[in-house]
Design an enzyme around this catalytic site. Structure first.
Site, PDB file in Angstrom:
ATOM      1  CB  SER A   1     -49.004   9.823   6.640  1.00 14.73           C
ATOM      2  OG  SER A   1     -48.686   9.430   5.180  1.00 14.73           O
TER       3      SER A   1
ATOM      4  CG  ASP B   1     -46.346   2.073   5.142  1.00 14.98           C
ATOM      5  OD1 ASP B   1     -47.208   2.731   3.875  1.00 14.98           O
ATOM      6  OD2 ASP B   1     -45.919   3.597   5.590  1.00 14.98           O
TER       7      ASP B   1
ATOM      8  CG  HIS C   1     -49.412   4.023   5.068  1.00 18.54           C
ATOM      9  ND1 HIS C   1     -48.364   4.622   5.972  1.00 18.54           N
ATOM     10  CD2 HIS C   1     -49.732   5.268   5.674  1.00 18.54           C
ATOM     11  CE1 HIS C   1     -47.963   5.971   5.453  1.00 18.54           C
ATOM     12  NE2 HIS C   1     -49.012   6.548   5.499  1.00 18.54           N
TER      13      HIS C   1
END
Length: 249
Positions: A84, A200, A228
């Site tokens: 991320s 995601d 995610h």
């Protein structure tokens, strides 16, 4: 006589509002496969004692990783894995210590290039993506001069990040242009691989593909069926991908 594969050292970097704890499923799998795994808390994250309000920018936030790499033995290289927003930390660390990185691996992460700096990619993400949902952004002064903090909202956590206790953090949107400049000599000299997650809803697959197209990658791996947080929902599959990538770069 068959050659014994070299043991790898994976350094794992969490996303915004998270901490080193989020790799708790992956670390024992990497160790079981015969490798070292180190998860690092960014400043004001996990059990790091600093408050987000003590940080002036992305370098302060990344300082624990920079210190870790600086203190590595001179002849040791690591596999740097960012998840991320952790991709921004990976980019900064690689720019400063390219000689200590074997390969960068971006797992559903923000990936930049020397042409598209982290500030550009983060701005584009905030403009086009809706992954933050009910998360709260807060600034105590002029956004151009003061830190804007973020804390994930209940809907965001329940739908995309699981129900976890997270700390306030920042994406350092207004400080990034001054905090990081990536060069071909530094960041550009290390090969990078992107691992996409097709389910995601935080950094959507479309945006992942946009970053790959705009920023480039030596290779792209697809983690089909993952949301995610692949370290939670598909840890063994993620482990297999990381080990495979590490041995080929």
């Amino acid at each position: 006589m068959e050659k014994i594969p070299k043991r790898k050292h994976f350094v794992l970097i969490h996303g915004v509002c998270h901490g080193a704890w989020c790799w708790y499923k992956l670390i024992p799998l990497l160790e079981k496969a015969g490798h070292r795994a180190t998860a690092v808390d960014m400043a004001a994250s996990g059990i790091n004692m600093k408050s987000i309000h003590e940080l002036k920018g992305i370098r302060d936030y990344t300082e624990p990783l920079l210190k870790f790499l600086e203190e590595l033995p001179q002849d040791e290289k690591v596999v740097l894995v960012g998840h991320s927003y952790g991709g921004v930390n990976v980019a900064l660390a690689t720019e400063i210590f390219p000689e200590k990185i074997e390969v960068e691996i971006y797992v559903a992460a923000i990936m930049s290039s020397t042409a598209h700096q982290p500030s550009y990619v983060v701005d584009k993400f905030l403009e086009t993506e809706e992954g933050f949902l009910d998360s709260e952004f807060k600034c105590d002064g002029d956004p151009a001069e003061s830190l804007t903090t973020v804390i994930f909202g209940p809907k965001c956590m329940a739908l995309q990040l699981y129900c976890l206790q997270l700390r306030p953090s920042s994406v350092f949107q207004h400080e990034l242009p001054k905090g990081i400049t990536l060069s071909e000599k530094g960041y550009g000299s290390v090969r990078r691989v992107y691992v996409t997650c097709d389910q995601d809803r935080t950094i959507t697959l479309n945006f992942q593909h946009w970053m790959i197209e705009e920023s480039g990658a030596s290779e792209v791996k697809e983690l089909k069926g993952s949301d995610h947080m692949p370290m939670f929902c598909m840890p063994q599959e993620l482990c297999n991908y990381l080990v495979d990538i590490a041995f080929r770069y």
